[in-house]
Design an enzyme around this catalytic site. Sequence first.
Site: not given
Length: 200
Positions: A113, A131
């Site tokens: 991420k 996320d």
Amino acid sequence: MVLELLAGAYPESATGLKYRTPFELLVAAILSAQCTDKQVNKITGRLFEKYRTPQDFALLSVDELAGEIKGCGLYRNKSRHIVRTARTLLERYDGRLPESRPELESLPGVGRKTAGVVLGEAFGRDTMPVDTHVFRVARRIGLAAGKTPRQVEQELLACIPAGQRMAAHHRLISHGRRVCTARRPKCPECCLRELCLFPS
């Protein structure tokens, strides 16, 4: 339809993290794990006045940096990762941030991420970072059904057109923070309520 509704509700589509260089973005992104953008910006506002480059951070001890970032969660681990990352950048990349996902993900404290955020924001790559907000909202509204962030990322890459992915990423985050919260989502206020699979 979903993307258009989100664009109408959240015309702004930019990161909430404040930074001036790709390296500052990387530091801010590492700090943002389990911490609000507002709190990260408060910390980095002071931090980046003193330390701006990998060279600056590499000279710090883990304890020195921990004292500077104490206001965010997991600050000792984050301090260790940031100092080690700065030193790795100097040793392997002449102090420059690499622009490939495998190289970014090889840095301490940088996962998929965080690498996606840096690639998309700092280097203009067409990424779809996932996320907790993106993961939750995408699954609730039926954009994805995957059980892991990686699966959800692959599904979103397949259904969101190239060139719109970072904007979609930011809008899904905004929606997850403001309306489609983990606990007690504000379903009556939701611009996507007619399309949502989540039982309100």
